[in-house]
Scaffold this motif. Structure first.
Motif, PDB file in Angstrom:
ATOM      1  N   ARG A 103       0.845  -1.191   0.000  1.00 36.99           N
ATOM      2  CA  ARG A 103       0.000   0.000   0.000  1.00 36.99           C
ATOM      3  C   ARG A 103       0.886   1.248   0.000  1.00 36.99           C
ATOM      4  O   ARG A 103       2.074   1.173   0.305  1.00 36.99           O
ATOM      5  N   ALA A 104       0.297   2.365  -0.365  1.00 38.98           N
ATOM      6  CA  ALA A 104       1.001   3.645  -0.281  1.00 38.98           C
ATOM      7  C   ALA A 104       0.325   4.449   0.820  1.00 38.98           C
ATOM      8  O   ALA A 104      -0.888   4.347   1.016  1.00 38.98           O
ATOM      9  N   VAL A 105       1.125   5.247   1.536  1.00 39.46           N
ATOM     10  CA  VAL A 105       0.551   5.999   2.645  1.00 39.46           C
ATOM     11  C   VAL A 105       1.142   7.411   2.695  1.00 39.46           C
ATOM     12  O   VAL A 105       2.343   7.603   2.491  1.00 39.46           O
ATOM     13  N   VAL A 106       0.257   8.368   2.897  1.00 42.40           N
ATOM     14  CA  VAL A 106       0.691   9.717   3.277  1.00 42.40           C
ATOM     15  C   VAL A 106       0.395   9.841   4.761  1.00 42.40           C
ATOM     16  O   VAL A 106      -0.755   9.700   5.189  1.00 42.40           O
ATOM     17  N   PHE A 107       1.454  10.036   5.526  1.00 45.62           N
ATOM     18  CA  PHE A 107       1.363  10.060   6.984  1.00 45.62           C
ATOM     19  C   PHE A 107       1.612  11.492   7.447  1.00 45.62           C
ATOM     20  O   PHE A 107       2.615  12.100   7.073  1.00 45.62           O
ATOM     21  N   VAL A 108       0.698  12.043   8.233  1.00 41.56           N
ATOM     22  CA  VAL A 108       0.831  13.429   8.701  1.00 41.56           C
ATOM     23  C   VAL A 108       0.621  13.459  10.208  1.00 41.56           C
ATOM     24  O   VAL A 108      -0.345  12.886  10.721  1.00 41.56           O
ATOM     25  N   GLU A 109       1.533  14.111  10.876  1.00 45.11           N
ATOM     26  CA  GLU A 109       1.424  14.243  12.325  1.00 45.11           C
ATOM     27  C   GLU A 109       0.975  15.672  12.632  1.00 45.11           C
ATOM     28  O   GLU A 109       1.624  16.641  12.243  1.00 45.11           O
ATOM     29  N   LEU A 110      -0.147  15.796  13.340  1.00 47.89           N
ATOM     30  CA  LEU A 110      -0.773  17.099  13.560  1.00 47.89           C
ATOM     31  C   LEU A 110      -0.688  17.519  15.019  1.00 47.89           C
ATOM     32  O   LEU A 110      -0.769  16.686  15.924  1.00 47.89           O
ATOM     33  N   ALA A 111      -0.563  18.820  15.226  1.00 42.05           N
ATOM     34  CA  ALA A 111      -0.615  19.346  16.589  1.00 42.05           C
ATOM     35  C   ALA A 111      -1.989  19.078  17.181  1.00 42.05           C
ATOM     36  O   ALA A 111      -2.125  18.728  18.345  1.00 42.05           O
ATOM     37  N   SER A 112      -3.006  19.242  16.369  1.00 41.93           N
ATOM     38  CA  SER A 112      -4.365  18.994  16.821  1.00 41.93           C
ATOM     39  C   SER A 112      -5.186  18.586  15.618  1.00 41.93           C
ATOM     40  O   SER A 112      -5.007  19.119  14.529  1.00 41.93           O
ATOM     41  N   ALA A 113      -6.068  17.617  15.800  1.00 49.69           N
ATOM     42  CA  ALA A 113      -6.868  17.138  14.675  1.00 49.69           C
ATOM     43  C   ALA A 113      -8.186  17.884  14.581  1.00 49.69           C
ATOM     44  O   ALA A 113      -8.995  17.609  13.711  1.00 49.69           O
ATOM     45  N   GLU A 114      -8.405  18.847  15.500  1.00 53.24           N
ATOM     46  CA  GLU A 114      -9.683  19.557  15.505  1.00 53.24           C
ATOM     47  C   GLU A 114      -9.453  21.051  15.666  1.00 53.24           C
ATOM     48  O   GLU A 114      -8.597  21.482  16.440  1.00 53.24           O
ATOM     49  N   LEU A 115     -10.216  21.834  14.937  1.00 54.94           N
ATOM     50  CA  LEU A 115     -10.084  23.289  14.972  1.00 54.94           C
ATOM     51  C   LEU A 115     -11.360  23.902  15.541  1.00 54.94           C
ATOM     52  O   LEU A 115     -12.390  23.234  15.621  1.00 54.94           O
TER      53      LEU A 115
END
Lengths: 452, 452
Positions: free
Chosen positions: B334-346
């Motif tokens: 599989r291919a994956v774009v992985f993103v690490e976020l400070a917060s997943a909600e605004l």
């Protein structure tokens, strides 16, 4: 009659003094002047009395009851004697008055229901030769008496009421708006109130107006109106960019849709706790309030310090990674810096970007600082070829920032000293509601219903 | 012997082919050449055979078993005939081989344990007159045979092993690193491996090296090595800024503290679910993964598309107000774009800044758009004199963004089509752990232990 003309006619009826009001004011001013002249006659020095301000120029708005008299002394009189003589005349004219102090003392009191200021100044040859800021005022009156007629004076009253209605009247440092003198110059410049609105609609800040065509200094302000009595002074220096835009907005609105609303200050219903909570829920933000007893200084000192503190807190929060939605600062018994945040909590780590790997010693030092630190992620190299570490944040919550980091941001002097001694409170989230209401119920009402 | 010399001596023992290995390879290449020449003799056209690549230049690292033979046909031969004749010769030399296709078909197969490519090309007068990219290769070999001696060839092997060890060897579009030919040119340019490291330590990107002093084009790359056989070609065009910095970092480290580690690729222990969860907890971030079946294209097409997609997703998230801590993209089944976020909600609202009030029609239109909209806060005027509204966000969660907005960001072509047909999965928070492990256990291990 156009819609605009009809609205303006109704406003004129509110703001034009009646003939009786004019006569009463003129009579009171005349009696005050006679008293002052009698007191001057007792002094070992010559002086004259001039009435200044809007009531001298016929530009006051009906109901205003201010009379300003200036006593002009020879310009070679030593300052201490000017102060002594000025106070002597003031006491004679206003036996129940009291002294206040600007650049030098003056006497303020009431007389037949009028608020009277009796101010000593120097009789200089030109406004450019003044020894004190108040020496300039008589020149303003002279200039305007030469340039105003009854029609323009009436339009100045409209202009003042308009600026009051939209909340930008006053050159105090809280309002950062338009002084009465500035209104007068603008109405004279454009030849009337409606012509002024038409011109304002097309303003492209920075706007420079030089009625006497003698500007000698350059000004870094959004609105520049060169004082016709002093080529180096911008009469509009305190007007903020926001207030220039606000005037422009309302000029455009009024011309498109004339309405008396623009001449009536907004008075939003005070906000209660339930309504404030409902707005916070709806916005899903986190409020933060830094609250302290308002420093005991005059408003023109307090508000600049408060605004500086608000900007410092916002900048500090942003530098620490917080996302500020909006902020405000208010004062009453207490002073408050209010900040609305997208989130009051940040991740444990922050990205700390170092120098490009190519910058030799500097890069090496950055690498060495973190290479053996198990507490950080990295150092690694980013897409631009810079060293990066992800390290623990010092400050993870907005409340923590306000409790421990305020000493690191630019604050107003009197607020800085309060903060240094820990003499302030921090509220976050729902606690803000109880902390600020009811004292700031009007300010919060305006905050949750912001208008141009 | 210095520390560096001792380390290098040990590495040489690993990377230098033994005399037996050299003899065996030369013998195999010779037999292959004879076979090819015999097959050419059967053709109605003249051609010759040249051995190219690292095994022709003596710069291969011990254990590599690649033999590249090019069959050079006259440059006026029509392309179809070149392809037919090339395939004929290939089939004769490598009866068990199969055809592959780059710019035109070639035959690849094994012979006595060697991986052999047999590639037809045109015999042009100069590298600047090539008809196909492969025509250039024999010129590279000629140039290097003139400039390499045994000592430099040995240092090329060190250089290759060093770049392998630090993870930047390979001009494929996944690695974006250094090709073998580029290693050879750099070692020749600086006169040896250690001299090269010393020079790299002082690089100030953009770095331009022009061995033949004949550069004719300008290049917008952090590292430019002008091909000595073609003044318009940058041999280092694919090398990323990050990889230039990585080489520089390791050159500096090796010179300060020589160690064999730099010559040994890192192989971090795969990450298990508990360890990944522990890192996420420790960092207190929210991971987001966009996962799809890897498009069935070669790596040199897949990775640019994947990287473009990663950048597009990150840009899109940032434009929507999300704070991205770090991001990556990987492919396996599989291919994956992985993103690490400070917060997943605004927050529910976002600040939407309009034009300055002074810009007339444009400003008026903005105001009119929102003036009667009860769903927004404002319009009001900000400190800069611009209209602002606070309006409801379209997208409040990172997961929502990934589910509904990916069509609005720049993605690689094959990934874009998957996204358009909804053929992908989105995982947020802890769900990412189970979704990505064990398939991406090595990639995640490297992600949570990033190194220069």
């Amino acid at each position: 009659m156009t819609d605009a003309a009809a609205v303006i006619e109704r406003v004129r009826q509110r703001v034009d003094p009646t003939p009786a009001e004019r006569r009463a004011l003129a009579a009171a001013a005349s009696r005050l002047t006679e008293r002052a002249e009698a007191a001057i006659a007792e002094l070992p020095v010559a002086a004259d009395v001039v009435q200044v301000g809007s009531t001298a120029r016929g530009t006051w708005v009906a109901g205003d009851r201010d009379i300003d008299l200036f006593v002009r002394f020879p310009s070679d009189l030593p300052r201490e004697q000017l102060e002594t003589y000025g106070t002597t005349v003031g006491a004679a004219v206003l036996p129940d008055g009291h002294e206040e102090y600007a650049e030098h003392p003056y006497v303020t009191g009431t007389f037949e229901g009028y608020a009277v200021d009796l101010v000593p100044c120097y009789d200089v040859a030109a406004a450019t030769e003044i020894k004190s800021a108040v020496d300039r005022t008589p020149f303003h009156t002279t200039y305007l008496q030469e340039h105003l007629d009854d029609g323009l004076a009436a339009d100045v009253r409209l202009c003042k009421q308009f600026l009051k209605g939209i909340g930008v009247y006053g050159s105090d440092l809280r309002t950062q708006g338009f002084s009465g003198y500035l209104c007068e110059l603008l109405v004279v410049e454009y030849g009337g109130f409606e012509a002024m609105l038409a011109a304002i609609e097309d303003w492209q800040p920075p706007v420079v107006i030089d009625p006497a065509a003698h500007q000698q200094a350059s000004f870094d302000d959004p609105l520049v109106v060169v004082d016709p009595t002093d080529p180096e002074r911008n009469v509009a220096a305190v007007v903020s960019a926001a207030n220039v835009a606000t005037v422009q907005h309302h000029a455009r609105r009024f011309r498109a849709t004339p309405s008396e609303d623009a001449f009536t200050p907004a008075s939003p219903a005070p906000l209660d706790a339930a309504a404030l909570r409902s707005h916070i829920d709806r916005r899903d933000t986190t409020p933060l309030a830094v609250v302290l007893d308002a420093p005991d200084v005059v408003a023109d000192q307090l508000y600049p310090q408060l605004y500086r503190s608000r900007d410092g807190v916002v900048r500090g929060l942003r530098e620490h990674g917080f996302d500020v939605v909006r902020a405000a600062a208010w004062a009453d018994e207490r002073a408050v810096v209010f900040v609305e945040l997208a989130s009051a909590e940040l991740p444990a780590v922050e990205r700390h970007v170092g120098p490009p790997v190519s910058v030799g010693t500097h890069a090496e030092r950055f690498y060495e600082t973190y290479a053996d630190d198990d507490g950080v992620y990295g150092p690694f190299v980013d897409d631009d070829g810079r060293y990066v570490v992800e390290r623990d944040r010092d400050v993870r919550t907005a409340g923590g920032f306000a409790r421990t980091e305020l000493g690191t941001v630019a604050l107003g002097a009197r607020i800085e000293s309060r903060v240094a001694s820990g003499d302030y409170d921090v509220y976050v989230g729902d606690a803000v509601v109880e902390a600020l209401l009811p004292e700031f119920e009007s300010e919060l009402a305006a905050y949750v219903d912001p208008k141009a």
